[in-house]
Design a protein around this motif. Structure first.
Motif, PDB file in Angstrom:
ATOM      1  N   VAL A  55       0.838  -1.193   0.000  1.00  0.00           N
ATOM      2  CA  VAL A  55       0.000   0.000   0.000  1.00  0.00           C
ATOM      3  C   VAL A  55       0.874   1.244   0.000  1.00  0.00           C
ATOM      4  O   VAL A  55       2.072   1.182   0.306  1.00  0.00           O
ATOM      5  CB  VAL A  55      -0.946   0.047   1.223  1.00  0.00           C
ATOM      6  N   GLY A  56       0.267   2.358  -0.322  1.00  0.00           N
ATOM      7  CA  GLY A  56       0.963   3.636  -0.285  1.00  0.00           C
ATOM      8  C   GLY A  56      -0.022   4.723   0.097  1.00  0.00           C
ATOM      9  O   GLY A  56      -1.221   4.620  -0.192  1.00  0.00           O
ATOM     10  N   VAL A  57       0.462   5.737   0.776  1.00  0.00           N
ATOM     11  CA  VAL A  57      -0.431   6.777   1.265  1.00  0.00           C
ATOM     12  C   VAL A  57       0.329   8.097   1.329  1.00  0.00           C
ATOM     13  O   VAL A  57       1.564   8.120   1.338  1.00  0.00           O
ATOM     14  CB  VAL A  57      -0.982   6.376   2.656  1.00  0.00           C
ATOM     15  N   ALA A 100      -6.196  13.673   8.635  1.00  0.00           N
ATOM     16  CA  ALA A 100      -7.071  13.643   7.468  1.00  0.00           C
ATOM     17  C   ALA A 100      -6.962  12.290   6.781  1.00  0.00           C
ATOM     18  O   ALA A 100      -5.859  11.849   6.461  1.00  0.00           O
ATOM     19  CB  ALA A 100      -6.687  14.756   6.499  1.00  0.00           C
ATOM     20  N   PRO A 101      -8.079  11.592   6.565  1.00  0.00           N
ATOM     21  CA  PRO A 101      -8.012  10.316   5.852  1.00  0.00           C
ATOM     22  C   PRO A 101      -7.433  10.515   4.454  1.00  0.00           C
ATOM     23  O   PRO A 101      -7.803  11.451   3.748  1.00  0.00           O
ATOM     24  CB  PRO A 101      -9.475   9.873   5.782  1.00  0.00           C
ATOM     25  N   ALA A 102      -6.521   9.650   4.071  1.00  0.00           N
ATOM     26  CA  ALA A 102      -5.906   9.729   2.753  1.00  0.00           C
ATOM     27  C   ALA A 102      -6.275   8.497   1.944  1.00  0.00           C
ATOM     28  O   ALA A 102      -6.666   7.459   2.495  1.00  0.00           O
ATOM     29  CB  ALA A 102      -4.392   9.837   2.874  1.00  0.00           C
ATOM     30  N   ARG A 155       3.699  -3.443   9.528  1.00  0.00           N
ATOM     31  CA  ARG A 155       3.916  -2.000   9.399  1.00  0.00           C
ATOM     32  C   ARG A 155       4.513  -1.421  10.675  1.00  0.00           C
ATOM     33  O   ARG A 155       5.367  -0.537  10.640  1.00  0.00           O
ATOM     34  CB  ARG A 155       2.609  -1.287   9.040  1.00  0.00           C
ATOM     35  N   LYS A 156       4.053  -1.910  11.817  1.00  0.00           N
ATOM     36  CA  LYS A 156       4.617  -1.435  13.083  1.00  0.00           C
ATOM     37  C   LYS A 156       6.090  -1.823  13.186  1.00  0.00           C
ATOM     38  O   LYS A 156       6.915  -1.040  13.668  1.00  0.00           O
ATOM     39  CB  LYS A 156       3.822  -2.017  14.253  1.00  0.00           C
ATOM     40  N   GLU A 157       6.421  -3.010  12.707  1.00  0.00           N
ATOM     41  CA  GLU A 157       7.816  -3.455  12.732  1.00  0.00           C
ATOM     42  C   GLU A 157       8.692  -2.557  11.869  1.00  0.00           C
ATOM     43  O   GLU A 157       9.774  -2.128  12.289  1.00  0.00           O
ATOM     44  CB  GLU A 157       7.919  -4.897  12.239  1.00  0.00           C
ATOM     45  N   GLU A 182       6.798   6.617   9.930  1.00  0.00           N
ATOM     46  CA  GLU A 182       5.753   6.672  10.957  1.00  0.00           C
ATOM     47  C   GLU A 182       4.565   7.547  10.570  1.00  0.00           C
ATOM     48  O   GLU A 182       3.406   7.154  10.790  1.00  0.00           O
ATOM     49  CB  GLU A 182       6.339   7.138  12.290  1.00  0.00           C
ATOM     50  N   PRO A 183       4.768   8.757   9.987  1.00  0.00           N
ATOM     51  CA  PRO A 183       3.604   9.565   9.605  1.00  0.00           C
ATOM     52  C   PRO A 183       2.691   8.850   8.607  1.00  0.00           C
ATOM     53  O   PRO A 183       1.472   9.009   8.654  1.00  0.00           O
ATOM     54  CB  PRO A 183       4.231  10.820   8.986  1.00  0.00           C
ATOM     55  N   PHE A 184       3.289   8.078   7.708  1.00  0.00           N
ATOM     56  CA  PHE A 184       2.493   7.348   6.723  1.00  0.00           C
ATOM     57  C   PHE A 184       1.768   6.173   7.365  1.00  0.00           C
ATOM     58  O   PHE A 184       0.615   5.885   7.034  1.00  0.00           O
ATOM     59  CB  PHE A 184       3.395   6.873   5.586  1.00  0.00           C
ATOM     60  N   VAL A 185       2.441   5.501   8.290  1.00  0.00           N
ATOM     61  CA  VAL A 185       1.815   4.388   9.003  1.00  0.00           C
ATOM     62  C   VAL A 185       0.621   4.888   9.804  1.00  0.00           C
ATOM     63  O   VAL A 185      -0.449   4.262   9.820  1.00  0.00           O
ATOM     64  CB  VAL A 185       2.839   3.681   9.914  1.00  0.00           C
ATOM     65  N   LYS A 186       0.778   6.022  10.477  1.00  0.00           N
ATOM     66  CA  LYS A 186      -0.338   6.595  11.236  1.00  0.00           C
ATOM     67  C   LYS A 186      -1.494   6.969  10.314  1.00  0.00           C
ATOM     68  O   LYS A 186      -2.669   6.770  10.651  1.00  0.00           O
ATOM     69  CB  LYS A 186       0.134   7.829  12.006  1.00  0.00           C
ATOM     70  N   THR A 187      -1.154   7.512   9.152  1.00  0.00           N
ATOM     71  CA  THR A 187      -2.196   7.906   8.203  1.00  0.00           C
ATOM     72  C   THR A 187      -2.953   6.692   7.690  1.00  0.00           C
ATOM     73  O   THR A 187      -4.175   6.745   7.483  1.00  0.00           O
ATOM     74  CB  THR A 187      -1.572   8.692   7.032  1.00  0.00           C
ATOM     75  N   LEU A 188      -2.254   5.593   7.474  1.00  0.00           N
ATOM     76  CA  LEU A 188      -2.919   4.389   6.982  1.00  0.00           C
ATOM     77  C   LEU A 188      -3.959   3.863   7.955  1.00  0.00           C
ATOM     78  O   LEU A 188      -4.886   3.139   7.553  1.00  0.00           O
ATOM     79  CB  LEU A 188      -1.885   3.303   6.682  1.00  0.00           C
TER      80      LEU A 188
END
Length: 433
Positions: free
Chosen positions: A156-158, A311-313, A362-364, A373-379
């Motif tokens: 995935v990508g965000v 904001a949901p992405a 993803r956490k790993e 981390e910002p992208f993981v949180k956004t996901l």
């Protein structure tokens, strides 16, 4: 890897070159497999990357793992160009004899490929894979049509908010925590630094605008009984459109220059040092790290309407699917599992930077590489587009970019532009149903 070359590919949902052809592809007549061979050669089509060697190394290991459990099977992988994939996959659906067993495909293509009769229903098997329980809901949604599963998520990508740390320091600014703060910060930067855009925005940047619609409570469409209707002209959606288009103007990003920009353009504007902020993807990170603003930027989640909200992405990415015509269903499912396993996705992140679809993995990777981390949180709050073949026509027809551009240029107000977009979207959904 030069991530700029991939911006319009997986994580911008692979909409550029081929979705029109995909959306118009005739349904195949009878391509159901008549047998399930437990030996032989499986053919796999994967997307060719700009730098394909790291991906190939990961794929080769996944195939070796598969072959260790399936001694009588061979695997033949062909890496196909992204730009011509729609034509090749369309032809494969209509010619089962030359078709591969497995394909990599953009996650917004799922509904169209199901409509065209190309992908096999793997609902039972996917649910039975122990690892699938850790697949994040949005990634799972990207392989789901009508309550059935048609593949396994691959990566995935965000997008999140990139900002210039040097500019923020010089002007005494902090990363914005709400969308109103984002707007105010962008305009303050522009007023203090006329050589910079505050936040680079694009009228043709659909996936950069969507978070503003979603964070204001709007939706692209609503679904009932398997049918979709546009919701782009709801009060909540129009509030998001108004927020996003308020960023077009001489006090931030002049409409005469920014109304025509797409996602590639806005990221390039930031990377070349012409903007203090931009909405970019995790897949852009390495390229920006190697650009003119290297060591002078940071990333935070794009703020939502209220403080503390993200904001949901749009959750872009790719999936792996089994074709209905495959005569190796059992082996194909085993290979699909190996190619999309936690082990493979972990390795793919290390090799290519592609984010895993499993929440625990993803956490790993976030612990190993804090920059994601910002992208993981956004996901965690990411959303997906309507699972309808009509979405391909909507995207290829530039319905939403036209709407944003009409408002940004002043040709129409929000009500008029959103109303016109709703009609076009509803026509596309109706034609696809």
């Amino acid at each position: 890897m030069n991530a700029f070359a991939r911006i319009a590919a997986p994580v911008a949902a692979l909409v550029a070159a081929g979705l029109t052809a995909t959306a118009c592809a005739p349904s195949t007549s009878d391509n159901d497999a008549k047998k399930d061979d437990k030996s032989g050669t499986l053919r796999v089509w994967l997307f060719q990357e700009v730098n394909n060697a790291p991906k190939q190394k990961v794929v080769d290991q996944a195939i070796a793992d598969f072959r260790s459990k399936n001694k009588d099977a061979d695997v033949e992988v062909t890496y196909i160009p992204v730009d011509t994939r729609a034509q090749k996959i369309k032809a494969a659906f209509n010619d089962p004899k030359s078709a591969p067993d497995l394909i990599e495909y953009g996650n917004t293509d799922t509904a169209g490929y199901v409509r065209d009769g190309g992908l096999a229903d793997v609902t039972k098997e996917f649910a039975g894979w122990p690892q699938s329980k850790d697949t994040d809901p949005t990634a799972k949604e990207s392989v789901t049509v009508g309550g059935k599963t048609y593949g396994s998520p691959f990566f995935v990508g965000v997008r999140a908010l990139y900002y210039r740390t040097d500019v923020f320091k010089d002007l005494g600014l902090k990363p914005p925590t709400t969308q109103q703060e984002l707007i105010n910060t962008a305009k303050k930067i522009r007023s203090e630094r006329s050589d910079l855009y505050g936040l680079a925005v694009g009228g043709a940047y659909t996936y950069g605008a969507m978070p503003f619609i979603w964070s204001n409570g709007g939706e692209l469409a609503t679904e009932e009984g398997g049918s979709y209707r546009s919701a782009i002209d709801s009060p909540q959606a129009k509030a998001g459109i108004k927020t996003y288009t308020s960023l077009f103007g001489d006090d931030n990003c002049p409409a005469r220059k920014c109304a025509e920009m797409g996602g590639n353009d806005t990221v390039q504007t930031f990377a070349s040092g012409k903007s203090a902020m931009a909405i970019g993807g995790d897949f852009n990170y390495q390229a920006i790290k190697e650009s003119d603003v290297k060591d002078k930027f940071a990333v935070v989640p794009l703020p939502g309407k209220k403080a503390g909200e993200i904001a949901p992405a749009f959750a872009g990415g790719n999936n792996i699917g089994l074709l209905k015509s495959s005569s190796h269903r059992t082996l194909g499912l085993s290979l699909m599992e190996s190619l999309t396993s936690k082990k493979t996705q972990n390795a793919l992140f290390d090799a290519m930077g592609f984010l895993p679809t499993y929440t625990d993995v993803r956490k790993e990777v976030a612990q190993r590489q804090p920059t994601v981390e910002p992208f993981v949180k956004t996901l965690e709050v990411a959303k997906f587009v309507p699972a309808s073949p009509g979405w391909a026509a909507i995207d290829a027809g530039l319905v939403l970019p036209t709407m944003f551009q009409q408002v940004a240029s002043g040709r129409k107000d929000v009500d008029g532009a959103a109303g016109e977009a709703r009609k076009k979207m509803d026509d596309a959904f109706a034609e696809a149903s």
